[in-house]
Motif scaffolding. Structure first.
Motif, PDB file in Angstrom:
ATOM      1  N   LEU A  51       0.824  -1.208   0.000  1.00  0.00           N
ATOM      2  CA  LEU A  51       0.000   0.000   0.000  1.00  0.00           C
ATOM      3  C   LEU A  51       0.858   1.258   0.000  1.00  0.00           C
ATOM      4  O   LEU A  51       0.552   2.231  -0.694  1.00  0.00           O
ATOM      5  N   GLY A  52       1.939   1.243   0.798  1.00  0.00           N
ATOM      6  CA  GLY A  52       2.797   2.416   0.883  1.00  0.00           C
ATOM      7  C   GLY A  52       3.483   2.735  -0.433  1.00  0.00           C
ATOM      8  O   GLY A  52       3.517   3.890  -0.868  1.00  0.00           O
ATOM      9  N   LEU A  53       4.056   1.713  -1.077  1.00  0.00           N
ATOM     10  CA  LEU A  53       4.729   1.945  -2.349  1.00  0.00           C
ATOM     11  C   LEU A  53       3.740   2.440  -3.410  1.00  0.00           C
ATOM     12  O   LEU A  53       4.065   3.335  -4.198  1.00  0.00           O
ATOM     13  N   LEU A  54       2.556   1.856  -3.442  1.00  0.00           N
ATOM     14  CA  LEU A  54       1.547   2.290  -4.410  1.00  0.00           C
ATOM     15  C   LEU A  54       1.220   3.764  -4.206  1.00  0.00           C
ATOM     16  O   LEU A  54       1.231   4.555  -5.157  1.00  0.00           O
ATOM     17  N   PHE A  55       0.952   4.143  -2.969  1.00  0.00           N
ATOM     18  CA  PHE A  55       0.603   5.538  -2.693  1.00  0.00           C
ATOM     19  C   PHE A  55       1.787   6.452  -2.978  1.00  0.00           C
ATOM     20  O   PHE A  55       1.622   7.532  -3.575  1.00  0.00           O
ATOM     21  N   GLU A  56       2.975   6.058  -2.559  1.00  0.00           N
ATOM     22  CA  GLU A  56       4.141   6.925  -2.719  1.00  0.00           C
ATOM     23  C   GLU A  56       4.441   7.212  -4.182  1.00  0.00           C
ATOM     24  O   GLU A  56       4.733   8.359  -4.554  1.00  0.00           O
ATOM     25  N   ILE A  94       0.474  -0.920  20.409  1.00  0.00           N
ATOM     26  CA  ILE A  94       1.678  -0.609  19.647  1.00  0.00           C
ATOM     27  C   ILE A  94       1.518  -1.181  18.243  1.00  0.00           C
ATOM     28  O   ILE A  94       0.839  -2.192  18.035  1.00  0.00           O
ATOM     29  N   GLY A  95       2.109  -0.515  17.270  1.00  0.00           N
ATOM     30  CA  GLY A  95       2.043  -1.006  15.903  1.00  0.00           C
ATOM     31  C   GLY A  95       1.716   0.099  14.917  1.00  0.00           C
ATOM     32  O   GLY A  95       1.200   1.157  15.289  1.00  0.00           O
ATOM     33  N   SER A  96       2.000  -0.181  13.652  1.00  0.00           N
ATOM     34  CA  SER A  96       1.774   0.805  12.594  1.00  0.00           C
ATOM     35  C   SER A  96       0.483   0.568  11.827  1.00  0.00           C
ATOM     36  O   SER A  96       0.246   1.197  10.797  1.00  0.00           O
ATOM     37  N   SER A  97      -0.368  -0.314  12.331  1.00  0.00           N
ATOM     38  CA  SER A  97      -1.582  -0.667  11.601  1.00  0.00           C
ATOM     39  C   SER A  97      -2.512   0.522  11.381  1.00  0.00           C
ATOM     40  O   SER A  97      -3.162   0.627  10.336  1.00  0.00           O
ATOM     41  N   ALA A  98      -2.606   1.417  12.370  1.00  0.00           N
ATOM     42  CA  ALA A  98      -3.473   2.590  12.206  1.00  0.00           C
ATOM     43  C   ALA A  98      -2.946   3.484  11.091  1.00  0.00           C
ATOM     44  O   ALA A  98      -3.719   4.014  10.280  1.00  0.00           O
ATOM     45  N   ALA A  99      -1.615   3.661  11.050  1.00  0.00           N
ATOM     46  CA  ALA A  99      -1.007   4.473   9.995  1.00  0.00           C
ATOM     47  C   ALA A  99      -1.225   3.838   8.624  1.00  0.00           C
ATOM     48  O   ALA A  99      -1.533   4.529   7.640  1.00  0.00           O
ATOM     49  N   ILE A 100      -1.090   2.522   8.547  1.00  0.00           N
ATOM     50  CA  ILE A 100      -1.300   1.814   7.282  1.00  0.00           C
ATOM     51  C   ILE A 100      -2.770   1.829   6.899  1.00  0.00           C
ATOM     52  O   ILE A 100      -3.124   1.925   5.721  1.00  0.00           O
ATOM     53  N   SER A 101      -3.651   1.779   7.905  1.00  0.00           N
ATOM     54  CA  SER A 101      -5.092   1.879   7.640  1.00  0.00           C
ATOM     55  C   SER A 101      -5.416   3.206   6.970  1.00  0.00           C
ATOM     56  O   SER A 101      -6.315   3.283   6.120  1.00  0.00           O
ATOM     57  N   GLY A 102      -4.687   4.259   7.356  1.00  0.00           N
ATOM     58  CA  GLY A 102      -4.888   5.554   6.718  1.00  0.00           C
ATOM     59  C   GLY A 102      -4.528   5.520   5.243  1.00  0.00           C
ATOM     60  O   GLY A 102      -5.208   6.132   4.407  1.00  0.00           O
ATOM     61  N   ILE A 103      -3.458   4.808   4.896  1.00  0.00           N
ATOM     62  CA  ILE A 103      -3.066   4.682   3.494  1.00  0.00           C
ATOM     63  C   ILE A 103      -4.142   3.923   2.720  1.00  0.00           C
ATOM     64  O   ILE A 103      -4.517   4.305   1.604  1.00  0.00           O
ATOM     65  N   LEU A 104      -4.669   2.866   3.326  1.00  0.00           N
ATOM     66  CA  LEU A 104      -5.752   2.105   2.695  1.00  0.00           C
ATOM     67  C   LEU A 104      -6.964   2.998   2.465  1.00  0.00           C
ATOM     68  O   LEU A 104      -7.560   2.988   1.379  1.00  0.00           O
ATOM     69  N   GLY A 105      -7.343   3.776   3.491  1.00  0.00           N
ATOM     70  CA  GLY A 105      -8.500   4.655   3.353  1.00  0.00           C
ATOM     71  C   GLY A 105      -8.315   5.683   2.255  1.00  0.00           C
ATOM     72  O   GLY A 105      -9.230   5.928   1.451  1.00  0.00           O
ATOM     73  N   ALA A 106      -7.120   6.285   2.190  1.00  0.00           N
ATOM     74  CA  ALA A 106      -6.855   7.295   1.161  1.00  0.00           C
ATOM     75  C   ALA A 106      -6.891   6.681  -0.237  1.00  0.00           C
ATOM     76  O   ALA A 106      -7.471   7.264  -1.168  1.00  0.00           O
ATOM     77  N   LEU A 107      -6.290   5.505  -0.387  1.00  0.00           N
ATOM     78  CA  LEU A 107      -6.314   4.841  -1.691  1.00  0.00           C
ATOM     79  C   LEU A 107      -7.724   4.426  -2.079  1.00  0.00           C
ATOM     80  O   LEU A 107      -8.064   4.386  -3.266  1.00  0.00           O
TER      81      LEU A 107
END
Length: 210
Positions: A74-79, A115-128
């Motif tokens: 998800l991150g690479l796609l968005f970036e 703890i974890g980056s899931s919330a941050a990654i969830s934001g990328i999913l939502g934006a995409l």
């Protein structure tokens, strides 16, 4: 301009993943560090760095694996579509908003931590989901490719249900908060003529110097 910044030839997404692995190795060497970087809702106002540090930690290897895998795709796609700057803004703000949701739910419980980056990654999913609604993605527990917008909506509903019926130990409220912020960020990018930085919202505003 959708500029992708690279350091030593690697995009920002890969460096975020590398940081996750480095922090996990540090945790293995010194488990007590979890007490410093994890997000404790009851103490978060007193120790505000938790809003950021908790994004880069993981409780176990499986969490690290799935967070890293999701961030990779998800991150690479968005970036590469919208640039490194917007990726970082989205990643950090989604993680912070997710922690705020988590804080609201568990503030009165001094024993709970997350703890974890899931919330941050969830934001990328939502934006995409807003920006690339027809892009195909696989999301657990659905094992067939579905449209990004449906994946984001499913993820939001899944976590909303989990807040009231926490059937597994996940930060449902944090995931929901991150996803909702991602929806908002995606809408902002889409609405303002597909510009690539949230700063462009203010391009046509009257400027008053204080």
């Amino acid at each position: 301009m959708n500029k992708v910044y690279k350091f030593l030839g690697l995009p920002i997404t890969i460096w975020l993943i590398i940081i996750l692995f480095i922090v996990y190795i540090i945790e293995l060497m010194n488990p007590s560090i979890l007490n410093l970087i994890a997000f404790y809702p009851h103490y978060a106002i007193k120790y505000p760095w938790m809003f950021i540090t908790s994004i880069f930690g993981d409780y176990d290897l499986s969490q690290l694996f799935f967070d890293g895998l999701a961030l990779f795709f998800l991150g690479l796609l968005f970036e590469y579509l919208y640039g490194s700057r917007d990726l970082l803004i989205l990643f950090f703000l989604s993680g912070i908003v997710g922690n705020i949701f988590f804080l609201i739910q568990y503030y009165n419980n001094p024993l709970v931590s997350g703890i974890g980056s899931s919330a941050a990654i969830s934001g990328i999913l939502g934006a995409l989901g807003i920006l690339r609604p027809k892009e195909k993605v696989i999301i657990f527990p659905i094992i067939i490719p579905i449209d990004m917008i449906y994946a984001a909506i499913f993820w939001a509903i899944f976590n909303l249900i989990g807040i009231f019926y926490p059937f597994i130990p996940l930060g449902f409220s944090a995931h929901l908060g991150g996803t909702l912020f991602g929806f908002l960020y995606g809408y902002i990018l889409k609405k303002y003529k597909r510009k690539t930085s949230i700063d462009n919202i203010f391009d046509n505003q009257e400027r008053i110097y204080l």
